[in-house]
Design a protein around this motif. Structure first.
Motif, mmCIF file in Angstrom:
data_model
loop_
_atom_site.group_PDB
_atom_site.id
_atom_site.type_symbol
_atom_site.label_atom_id
_atom_site.label_comp_id
_atom_site.label_asym_id
_atom_site.label_seq_id
_atom_site.Cartn_x
_atom_site.Cartn_y
_atom_site.Cartn_z
ATOM 1 N N ASP A 249 27.813 42.293 38.014
ATOM 2 C CA ASP A 249 26.582 42.095 38.757
ATOM 3 C C ASP A 249 26.886 41.151 39.927
ATOM 4 O O ASP A 249 26.836 39.940 39.781
ATOM 5 C CB ASP A 249 25.538 41.498 37.795
ATOM 6 N N TYR A 250 27.277 41.738 41.036
ATOM 7 C CA TYR A 250 27.518 40.949 42.249
ATOM 8 C C TYR A 250 26.414 41.310 43.235
ATOM 9 O O TYR A 250 25.873 42.404 43.170
ATOM 10 C CB TYR A 250 28.843 41.321 42.927
ATOM 11 N N LEU A 251 26.157 40.428 44.172
ATOM 12 C CA LEU A 251 25.261 40.787 45.267
ATOM 13 C C LEU A 251 25.823 42.038 45.925
ATOM 14 O O LEU A 251 27.032 42.172 46.097
ATOM 15 C CB LEU A 251 25.201 39.669 46.316
ATOM 16 N N GLU A 252 24.942 42.931 46.305
ATOM 17 C CA GLU A 252 25.370 44.222 46.866
ATOM 18 C C GLU A 252 26.284 44.020 48.076
ATOM 19 O O GLU A 252 27.280 44.706 48.237
ATOM 20 C CB GLU A 252 24.140 45.048 47.235
ATOM 21 N N TYR A 696 35.949 33.021 23.547
ATOM 22 C CA TYR A 696 34.597 32.474 23.480
ATOM 23 C C TYR A 696 33.961 32.357 24.871
ATOM 24 O O TYR A 696 32.832 32.787 25.081
ATOM 25 C CB TYR A 696 34.627 31.103 22.813
ATOM 26 N N TRP A 697 34.704 31.819 25.816
ATOM 27 C CA TRP A 697 34.077 31.460 27.104
ATOM 28 C C TRP A 697 34.069 32.572 28.143
ATOM 29 O O TRP A 697 33.179 32.622 29.001
ATOM 30 C CB TRP A 697 34.777 30.236 27.712
ATOM 31 N N MET A 698 35.049 33.424 28.128
ATOM 32 C CA MET A 698 35.145 34.413 29.200
ATOM 33 C C MET A 698 34.286 35.633 28.884
ATOM 34 O O MET A 698 34.135 35.994 27.722
ATOM 35 C CB MET A 698 36.598 34.834 29.403
ATOM 36 N N PRO A 699 33.770 36.352 29.872
ATOM 37 C CA PRO A 699 33.892 36.035 31.284
ATOM 38 C C PRO A 699 32.910 34.952 31.740
ATOM 39 O O PRO A 699 32.014 34.590 30.997
ATOM 40 C CB PRO A 699 33.519 37.367 31.953
ATOM 41 N N VAL A 700 33.117 34.460 32.948
ATOM 42 C CA VAL A 700 32.199 33.521 33.578
ATOM 43 C C VAL A 700 30.838 34.220 33.701
ATOM 44 O O VAL A 700 30.769 35.351 34.156
ATOM 45 C CB VAL A 700 32.708 33.123 34.978
ATOM 46 N N ASP A 701 29.771 33.564 33.256
ATOM 47 C CA ASP A 701 28.468 34.213 33.301
ATOM 48 C C ASP A 701 27.871 34.233 34.693
ATOM 49 O O ASP A 701 27.223 35.201 35.084
ATOM 50 C CB ASP A 701 27.502 33.509 32.340
ATOM 51 N N LEU A 702 28.055 33.134 35.401
ATOM 52 C CA LEU A 702 27.472 33.070 36.746
ATOM 53 C C LEU A 702 28.439 32.310 37.644
ATOM 54 O O LEU A 702 28.796 31.177 37.349
ATOM 55 C CB LEU A 702 26.115 32.339 36.688
ATOM 56 N N TYR A 703 28.843 32.945 38.708
ATOM 57 C CA TYR A 703 29.804 32.323 39.621
ATOM 58 C C TYR A 703 29.188 32.267 41.003
ATOM 59 O O TYR A 703 28.737 33.273 41.540
ATOM 60 C CB TYR A 703 31.086 33.161 39.657
ATOM 61 N N ASN A 704 29.187 31.072 41.556
ATOM 62 C CA ASN A 704 28.635 30.918 42.900
ATOM 63 C C ASN A 704 29.722 30.507 43.883
ATOM 64 O O ASN A 704 30.565 29.678 43.569
ATOM 65 C CB ASN A 704 27.553 29.844 42.902
ATOM 66 N N GLY A 705 29.675 31.101 45.050
ATOM 67 C CA GLY A 705 30.640 30.716 46.071
ATOM 68 C C GLY A 705 30.241 31.250 47.430
ATOM 69 O O GLY A 705 29.229 31.933 47.559
ATOM 70 N N GLY A 706 31.028 30.923 48.416
ATOM 71 C CA GLY A 706 30.680 31.306 49.787
ATOM 72 C C GLY A 706 31.080 32.734 50.110
ATOM 73 O O GLY A 706 32.009 33.275 49.532
ATOM 74 N N MET A 707 30.351 33.312 51.044
ATOM 75 C CA MET A 707 30.654 34.668 51.498
ATOM 76 C C MET A 707 32.041 34.732 52.148
ATOM 77 O O MET A 707 32.668 35.774 52.181
ATOM 78 C CB MET A 707 29.608 35.147 52.513
ATOM 79 N N GLU A 708 32.493 33.584 52.687
ATOM 80 C CA GLU A 708 33.780 33.584 53.369
ATOM 81 C C GLU A 708 34.941 33.837 52.414
ATOM 82 O O GLU A 708 36.046 34.133 52.842
ATOM 83 C CB GLU A 708 33.981 32.270 54.141
ATOM 84 N N HIS A 709 34.672 33.756 51.111
ATOM 85 C CA HIS A 709 35.754 33.985 50.163
ATOM 86 C C HIS A 709 35.767 35.373 49.552
ATOM 87 O O HIS A 709 36.557 35.677 48.678
ATOM 88 C CB HIS A 709 35.693 32.943 49.044
ATOM 89 N N GLU A 737 37.088 42.074 33.985
ATOM 90 C CA GLU A 737 36.539 41.394 35.158
ATOM 91 C C GLU A 737 36.266 39.932 34.794
ATOM 92 O O GLU A 737 35.632 39.655 33.778
ATOM 93 C CB GLU A 737 35.241 42.062 35.618
ATOM 94 N N PRO A 738 36.722 38.994 35.636
ATOM 95 C CA PRO A 738 36.568 37.578 35.287
ATOM 96 C C PRO A 738 35.143 37.049 35.433
ATOM 97 O O PRO A 738 34.771 36.111 34.748
ATOM 98 C CB PRO A 738 37.493 36.869 36.270
ATOM 99 N N TYR A 739 34.379 37.649 36.361
ATOM 100 C CA TYR A 739 33.055 37.084 36.644
ATOM 101 C C TYR A 739 31.983 38.133 36.379
ATOM 102 O O TYR A 739 31.956 39.175 37.043
ATOM 103 C CB TYR A 739 32.952 36.632 38.103
ATOM 104 N N ALA A 740 31.096 37.831 35.438
ATOM 105 C CA ALA A 740 30.037 38.788 35.120
ATOM 106 C C ALA A 740 29.045 38.909 36.264
ATOM 107 O O ALA A 740 28.517 39.979 36.524
ATOM 108 C CB ALA A 740 29.317 38.376 33.851
ATOM 109 N N SER A 741 28.791 37.785 36.952
ATOM 110 C CA SER A 741 27.920 37.904 38.121
ATOM 111 C C SER A 741 28.364 36.925 39.196
ATOM 112 O O SER A 741 28.964 35.895 38.899
ATOM 113 C CB SER A 741 26.457 37.676 37.743
ATOM 114 N N ARG A 742 28.119 37.300 40.399
ATOM 115 C CA ARG A 742 28.524 36.471 41.537
ATOM 116 C C ARG A 742 27.358 36.367 42.504
ATOM 117 O O ARG A 742 26.757 37.374 42.877
ATOM 118 C CB ARG A 742 29.729 37.102 42.246
ATOM 119 N N ARG A 743 27.067 35.132 42.903
ATOM 120 C CA ARG A 743 26.010 34.875 43.875
ATOM 121 C C ARG A 743 26.592 34.049 45.012
ATOM 122 O O ARG A 743 27.644 33.444 44.861
ATOM 123 C CB ARG A 743 24.847 34.117 43.221
#
Length: 991
Positions: A249-252, A696-709, A737-743
């Motif tokens: 689930d990433y931003l489109e 237990y921990w993976m994947p990351v449930d919510l990952y936030n970062g900049g569009m530049e990356h 996939e490491p990140y379940a969602s990215r914002r």
RNA sequence: GCGCAAGUGGCGGAACUGGUAUACGCGCUAGCCUUAGGAGCUAGUGCCCGAAAGGGCUUGUGGGUUCAAGUCCCACCUUGCGCACCA
């Protein structure tokens, strides 16, 4: 009486208390039954500038979400660390002659102090640092795993190089050949390639870091250089990096950007034989193999290896001209190449290729509009179907041959074919008698008996059939197209110059109907087929779908097919005849992984004259970065490490003989490609993380970062993780996939909407803000500024408003605590002595706010959540709250203002942390309102309001509405024609 | 050029599946409190007409659908971002 929220006394106190009580420390999987929640923000590069006000915006946002999840009984991990290798520290070291690690340590201390002053719920027990040998030991270990792996296309995953089957013929050739065979398959390999070189930073860059020919670090122009570099075979993952996006689930826009960057295109590889030497072949890639019949020349990129060969072999006769052109190209930076799109090129005289479809000889050119890095670095030019080829063909007067296909129903007769300069053709069936009008640029097909003179046919067709006098015009013969339905017949195609297409004339019985092309689109005399073409024509499309099958075609097998089908047919034809095959290419290049700088992870490889490159052994890890005297990079592209002769000297892990170390270092994307795994188990000495912790921990449930990356870190880390996953280093239950969602967050701009910068002097320092307003005000303000995913300017007045809000909330709370005589309740909390059962006026808004704030946090709509809290706070000024309702109020405010609410929580006599309490549930019954105001509309205009009990029926509301003076006036005593009633919302009369 | 996103008061911005546009905050105006205030409190604040009641207009522009449009449809304009000679 209006007290100020005393943040100075309160905030540091609670920050220490939280850390001492481990409020934000994630529990290890063995110690909890709770469901996990892994929230992640991109760990910062600790620059010398200190924290930017932009950092806290995203940190606070994810902080809010993780706090809410914690209150919803999740075991939350919200970690932080330092991505500390990088150029700025190194450049600073060069300037000040201080070791980068010292600068980095200082910067980290500053960042840490600043971040801690903000009351973010980070788990500091999991803090990591990519420059720590205990950390980069594993980065180096992973590099070796890449080296020791190959990608099995059949299984679609990376495997150990041990499992690579060596073909017998290779095996027979001996060790040397086996090694070369393996090296050609390794996921990490050393190769001499043209790389992007930044002359200012004196460093090689990956394609991702040199987008648009501009250095990602300094913004300067990038040059091309030949260099031997370590490369990662990320291209093997191109398909999966696209396909597996549907699991997340990433931003489109993030997905689209990744897909575009990877740039998949499907088509065919076509081999063109060079007529002077049958052995010689030029391979081209095309997405439109169906247009092969229209390929009238080849173009190679100026850097193409064949060009060099032909110069050396003397096959080309105009060597001087070619070399000059190559020089020109080399000197042009990528930016210049992009700015000047005027087509240039040189013919390779003496070289002629054969079009495999029609066996025609075609010329071969070099031109810089063909890129060496894409496809095969060579194209077949089909000027009738490609705008760039068309432009080129026009300029150098090369033949333009349309490949023409048309559905059966349009084959019936010759018709007018209208063309634009761009190569768009229009058809009008002959039985509709659509004459080509003077003023068109036109191509037309004329049915012609075999052997009939072309010009006489043209004349006959134009004059008799199409009522056009061409005697004063130049008609240029373009070619023929064979008719399928009438064997042996051809369409001749001409280009009539100096004609401008504006109108269409059609015969209707005896009269002629004239219409503009716009009108033709909806005219009954015009066929759907033609309409479609006119539509395309008006849009300026260059795509051509046409009749027949092109000049001198030997077969008509493409007739009547849609482009995808024709493409398929042509691919099977190519494969059957051994002149080409299906092929998918990507824009994505392999990842250039070496950097010629000091401040990075040493690459754990040694080179031996006899044994070649080999990784160092496991017990030599970490390979610690040695101290050097001089950090200055060199113009020759040698890493500063190369001057450390003692360090460079090593023994070969295979033959124990003399060897030398790799002196290039890793890019700063290395450490950040897997840091989220280390957080799971940061102190593990046996592995980069235990399997149990990752499971237990993976994947990351919510990952936030900049569009530049999006095309840098995000792409790299997905690739890196997939590799570890394939090799089984990450347990399979974690998913690929490491990140379940990215914002994505947005920027904070300076006052007035311009970017914050030192030179403009409009930089806001978080320290000043915290000193003046406190962390809670700072947090709430950053959440309130505007939508989370939109840039917002800093506003010194705006933060005052937030301060007032929190001061108000503080005062109300003090009153509540003072006013209500508290008694201890059963649940360990407190209840006041007010009657618990009476219905209180504030309940409605309280429960609405509980719901809204909860929903808004989940959807990252923090600005409206704050707004709802402000409204509630304003309402509560005059209310007397039940203790448990007051606690609910504090709880929903807690994620936003953690310090203030914690203080008030403890004033209530609580001894635990409010942040460990449970998120309040809203009572659906209490969301309902008893009375609603209904708007009364007459003919669409609001003429009054009525207050009625919620859920009233139409008759009741109508009666009430008709009592309203203004409504009465507008109804004018008439009986409404129509009444629309939407329950609890609106009553609309139509008179 | 292609792709994506967005255009709402003086400003940042609200508005769920069409249902009282301008919530919340800033700013501004007036009054109160104060030695003073760039502190606090109260009231007002989209624009135009009107003393008021009330009326007219208003979500980039122009059309359309509807009892009702910021929201849906068509065309266009502007801005921002991303990609850009990718065959």
């Amino acid at each position: 009486m209006a007290e100020k929220y005393p943040f100075k006394d309160i905030e540091p106190k609670w920050q220490q208390w939280w850390e001492a009580h481990g409020v934000y420390h994630a529990e290890n999987p063995d110690k909890t039954e709770k469901q996990k929640f892994y929230g992640l923000v991109e760990f910062p590069y600790p620059s010398g500038e200190g924290l930017h006000v932009g950092h806290p915006r995203s940190y606070t946002a994810i902080d809010l979400i993780t706090r809410k999840r914690r209150m919803q009984n999740r075991n939350v991990m919200y970690p932080i660390g330092w991505d500390a290798f990088g150029l700025p520290a190194e450049n600073f070291a060069i300037k000040k002659k201080i070791h980068p690690s010292i600068v980095t340590t200082q910067n980290i201390a500053t960042f840490k102090r600043q971040i801690q002053s903000l009351g973010l719920g980070f788990d500091w027990t999991r803090e990591i640092n990519t420059t720590d040998p205990a950390y980069y030991r594993w980065t180096q270990w992973m590099f070796i795993q890449f080296y020791e792996s190959w990608y099995d296309e059949k299984m679609g995953k990376a495997r150990s190089i041990q499992e690579l089957v060596i073909p017998q013929d290779v095996e027979l050739k001996g060790q040397e050949a086996i090694r070369a065979y393996k090296d050609a398959e390794r996921m990490a390999y050393k190769a001499k390639t043209t790389i992007n070189w930044c002359p200012r930073d004196k460093i090689g860059l990956s394609n991702e870091e040199a987008q648009g020919g501009i250095c990602d670090r300094c913004g300067g122009p990038v040059e091309k250089r030949e260099k031997e570099q370590w490369m990662f075979r990320i291209t093997k993952y191109a398909n999966r990096l696209i396909k597996e996006l549907d699991q997340v689930d990433y931003l489109e826009k993030i997905k689209t950007q990744q897909i575009n960057w990877i740039g998949k295109s499907e088509g065919a590889l076509v081999r063109f034989v060079i007529s002077t030497n049958d052995q010689e072949i030029v391979e081209v890639f095309t997405t439109r193999p169906d247009t092969l019949f229209g390929a009238t020349y080849l173009v190679l990129s100026p850097e193409h290896e064949k060009v060099q060969e032909w110069i050396e072999s003397g096959a080309v006769t105009n060597v001087k001209e070619i070399k000059k052109y190559q020089d020109q190209t080399r000197k042009k930076t990528e930016i210049e190449r992009q700015e000047n799109k005027e087509k240039t090129g040189v013919e390779l005289k003496g070289i002629v290729a054969i079009n495999p479809a029609n066996k025609k000889e075609i010329p071969v050119w070099i031109a810089d509009y063909v890129l060496s890095g894409y496809g095969t670095g060579a194209i077949m030019a089909v000027p009738a179907h490609d705008e760039r080829d068309f432009e080129f063909a026009k300029k150098f007067e090369l033949p333009i041959t349309p490949v023409v296909r048309v559905p059966d129903e349009d084959i019936g007769g010759c018709g007018a074919v209208l063309e634009t300069v761009k190569g768009m053709f229009l058809f009008q069936k002959r039985d509709q008698k659509a004459p080509i009008q003077p003023g068109m640029i036109a191509l037309f097909g004329g049915g012609r008996e075999p052997g009939e003179n072309i010009l006489s046919c043209l004349k006959r067709e134009l004059e008799e059939e199409l009522e056009l006098d061409i005697s004063k015009r130049t008609a240029k013969y373009i070619g023929d197209a064979a008719s399928r339905t009438r064997p042996g017949k051809y369409y001749s195609i001409f280009h009539i110059e100096d004609i401008d297409l504006k109108t269409l004339k059609l015969h209707e019985g005896e009269s002629i109907v004239e219409m503009s092309l716009q009108e033709a689109l909806s005219h009954k005399l015009v066929t759907e087929f033609t309409k479609k073409r006119i539509e395309l024509f008006l849009k300026g499309y260059s795509e051509t779908v046409f009749t027949g099958n092109g000049i001198s075609m030997s077969s008509d097998f493409l007739d009547g097919l849609e482009t995808p089908k024709a493409t398929e047919k042509m691919i099977s034809w190519l494969e059957k005849n051994g002149v080409g095959e299906r092929k998918t290419t990507f824009k994505l290049r392999d990842w250039v992984f070496s950097r010629q700088r000091y401040w990075g992870e040493p690459i754990p490889m040694v080179y031996c004259e006899h044994c070649g490159w080999n990784p160092i052994t496991d017990n030599e890890l970490p390979l610690v970065l040695p101290d050097v005297k001089n950090y200055e990079p060199t113009d020759t592209g040698e890493s500063p490490l190369s001057t450390m002769t003692d360090w460079v000297k090593a023994s070969c892990p295979i033959c124990q003989g003399e060897a030398r170390r790799e002196t290039d270092t890793m890019p700063n994307w290395a450490g950040s490609s897997w840091y989220f795994l280390r957080y799971c188990d940061p102190n593990n000495k046996e592995a980069f993380a235990s399997r149990r912790a990752m499971e237990y921990w993976m994947p990351v449930d919510l990952y936030n970062g900049g569009m530049e990356h999006t095309t840098l870190h995000l792409l790299y880390s997905r690739f890196w993780y997939k590799f570890l996953f394939d090799r089984g280093f990450v347990p399979s239950s974690c998913g690929s996939e490491p990140y379940a969602s990215r914002r994505s967050h947005a920027m904070i701009l300076g006052e007035g909407g311009i970017k914050m910068s030192k030179s403009k002097g409009n930089v806001i320092n978080p320290d000043d803000v915290v000193a003046e307003f406190g962390a809670d005000v700072f947090r709430v303000y950053e959440m309130f500024m505007g939508p989370y995913d939109m840039d917002a300017p800093w506003d010194t007045h705006g933060i005052q408003g937030v301060k007032r809000f929190l001061d108000k909330a503080w005062n109300i709370s003090l009153q509540q605590i003072q006013k209500a005589p508290l008694i201890k309740g059963d649940q360990g909390g407190f209840e006041n002595v007010f009657d618990l059962e009476d219905v209180r006026p504030y309940e409605n808004i309280l429960h609405q706010t509980i719901k809204k704030v909860g929903d808004d946090i989940d959807n990252l709509r923090f600005n409206t959540a704050v707004s709802a809290l402000m409204i509630l706070t304003n309402e509560l000024q005059t209310a007397d709250l039940r203790a448990r309702d007051f606690e609910s109020y504090l709880k929903i405010l807690a994620p936003f203002a953690p310090h203030m609410t914690e203080e008030l929580w403890h004033m209530l006599g609580r001894e635990d942390s409010i942040h460990a309490s449970s998120w309040p549930a809203h009572d659906p019954d209490k969301l309902k309102v008893s009375e609603v105001e209904i708007a009364v509309q007459i003919n669409g205009k609001v003429r009054g309001q009525v207050k009625v009990p919620a859920g009233s029926d139409e008759a009741f509301v109508r009666q009430a509405a008709e009592q309203v003076e203004n409504v009465k006036k507008h109804l004018e005593g008439k009986t409404p024609k129509k009444i629309i009633y939407i329950k609890d919302k609106i009553l609309s009369f139509v008179i």
